[in-house]
Design an enzyme around this catalytic site. Structure first.
Site, PDB file in Angstrom:
ATOM      1  CB  ILE A 199       6.449  12.734  -3.206  1.00  0.00           C
ATOM      2  CG1 ILE A 199       7.833  12.123  -2.991  1.00  0.00           C
ATOM      3  CG2 ILE A 199       6.070  13.657  -2.059  1.00  0.00           C
ATOM      4  CD1 ILE A 199       8.954  13.152  -3.062  1.00  0.00           C
ATOM      5  CG  ASN A 257      11.525  11.026  -7.466  1.00  0.00           C
ATOM      6  OD1 ASN A 257      11.835  10.575  -8.572  1.00  0.00           O
ATOM      7  ND2 ASN A 257      12.385  11.135  -6.464  1.00  0.00           N
ATOM      8  N   GLY A 293      -7.327 -14.796   4.433  1.00  0.00           N
ATOM      9  CA  GLY A 293      -6.206 -15.117   5.309  1.00  0.00           C
ATOM     10  C   GLY A 293      -6.577 -16.163   6.323  1.00  0.00           C
ATOM     11  CE  LYS A 301      -3.963  -2.163   2.300  1.00  0.00           C
ATOM     12  NZ  LYS A 301      -3.407  -3.480   2.647  1.00  0.00           N
TER      13      LYS A 301
HETATM   14  O1  C5P Z   1      -7.354 -13.009   7.713  1.00  0.00           O
HETATM   15  P1  C5P Z   1      -8.188 -12.223   6.744  1.00  0.00           P
HETATM   16  O2  C5P Z   1      -8.983 -13.068   5.774  1.00  0.00           O
HETATM   17  O3  C5P Z   1      -9.027 -11.168   7.426  1.00  0.00           O
HETATM   18  O4  C5P Z   1      -7.097 -11.462   5.857  1.00  0.00           O
HETATM   19  C1  C5P Z   1      -7.449 -10.544   4.883  1.00  0.00           C
HETATM   20  C2  C5P Z   1      -6.233  -9.916   4.297  1.00  0.00           C
HETATM   21  O5  C5P Z   1      -6.645  -8.841   3.440  1.00  0.00           O
HETATM   22  C3  C5P Z   1      -5.294  -9.318   5.324  1.00  0.00           C
HETATM   23  O6  C5P Z   1      -3.967  -9.545   4.862  1.00  0.00           O
HETATM   24  C4  C5P Z   1      -5.623  -7.837   5.318  1.00  0.00           C
HETATM   25  O7  C5P Z   1      -4.496  -7.034   5.580  1.00  0.00           O
HETATM   26  C5  C5P Z   1      -6.089  -7.619   3.886  1.00  0.00           C
HETATM   27  N1  C5P Z   1      -6.995  -6.488   3.713  1.00  0.00           N
HETATM   28  C6  C5P Z   1      -8.234  -6.386   4.333  1.00  0.00           C
HETATM   29  N2  C5P Z   1      -9.030  -5.302   4.105  1.00  0.00           N
HETATM   30  C7  C5P Z   1      -8.658  -4.358   3.274  1.00  0.00           C
HETATM   31  C8  C5P Z   1      -7.416  -4.465   2.623  1.00  0.00           C
HETATM   32  C9  C5P Z   1      -6.614  -5.557   2.866  1.00  0.00           C
HETATM   33  O8  C5P Z   1      -8.611  -7.252   5.092  1.00  0.00           O
HETATM   34  N3  C5P Z   1      -9.453  -3.355   3.040  1.00  0.00           N
END
Ligand code: C5P
Length: 217
Positions: free
Chosen positions: A66, A68, A200, A62
């Site tokens: 800036i 550059n 996750g 993420k």
């Molecule tokens: O364990 P879980 O299924 O919640 O993991 C979801 C993954 O997606 C994590 O790595 C989390 O950082 C990422 N994520 C999220 N929501 C967002 C962006 C990314 O849960 N808006």
């Protein structure tokens, strides 16, 4: 890449834990996500290991800086074997274009409004509610050449016309009681237009990891 729609988030602090989990994951079936925790803990070692194992990698750092700086960071990322990587759309048009300029084979995916923010948070920061802020940010995605966006499953219905890769976390096939709030099942998310879902803990903490993966594919 298009056949592998499930991205498994490897949210671990070290490579040993990653090694235990990836034994259960078929690189032809699922992609893997490396986020800030694993990247900060293990860096390039983790990316090289996963790449050698044949995985398609989503590097989710993420970026927001800036133009550059982001251009140079994406140039480094594109030296790794990384299929997709994230930036914050809120970094603005010039930053998005700077990222695209140095991306070569890595797809650039823009994070919209963080799903951890509620209406009050968005009002405090931007003087508008979540929906309005989301629409403004999506205009930016639409009018640049960015490859895709990250959004919650609840936002998918508003994005039917958006011709970009849609990467969707917050997927739960069973109620979990954890910190994810704007959730949806994998079947519904795919039906509503998700190109990739990010899962996750429901997989990495499952008693039977192989069965859990099959449930989300
Ligand atoms: O364990 P879980 O299924 O919640 O993991 C979801 C993954 O997606 C994590 O790595 C989390 O950082 C990422 N994520 C999220 N929501 C967002 C962006 C990314 O849960 N808006």
């Amino acid at each position: 890449m298009s056949q592998r729609k499930l991205i498994i988030a490897l949210d671990f602090a070290n490579l040993n834990d990653v090694k235990k989990i990836v034994e259960y994951i078929d690189p032809q079936q699922s992609m893997v996500k490396v986020g800030l925790q694993l990247y900060l803990a293990e860096g390039k070692r983790a990316l090289d290991y996963l790449s050698e194992k044949g995985f398609t990698i989503f590097l989710d750092l993420k970026l927001h800086d800036i133009p550059n700086t982001v251009n140079k960071a994406v140039k480094e990322i594109s030296n790794f074997n990384v299929a997709m990587t994230t930036i914050h759309l809120k970094g603005g048009r010039d930053m998005i274009e700077a990222a695209l300029e140095s991306a070569s084979n890595t797809k650039i995916i823009g994070v919209s409004v963080l799903t951890s923010l509620n209406d009050d948070d968005v009002e405090e920061m931007h003087g508008s509610n979540f929906d309005n802020q989301f629409k403004r940010i999506m205009k930016l995605a639409e009018t640049t050449k960015i490859d895709g966006i990250v959004c919650s499953p609840q936002e998918l219905s508003k994005l039917k016309e958006l011709n970009k890769i849609k990467v969707v976390p917050g997927i739960r096939n069973e109620s979990s009681g954890d910190d994810q709030k704007r959730t949806m099942s994998s079947t519904e998310a795919y039906k509503n237009g998700a190109d990739f879902i990010v899962v996750g803990r429901p997989i990495t903490q499952a008693e039977n990891i192989k069965t859990a993966i099959l449930d989300y594919i």
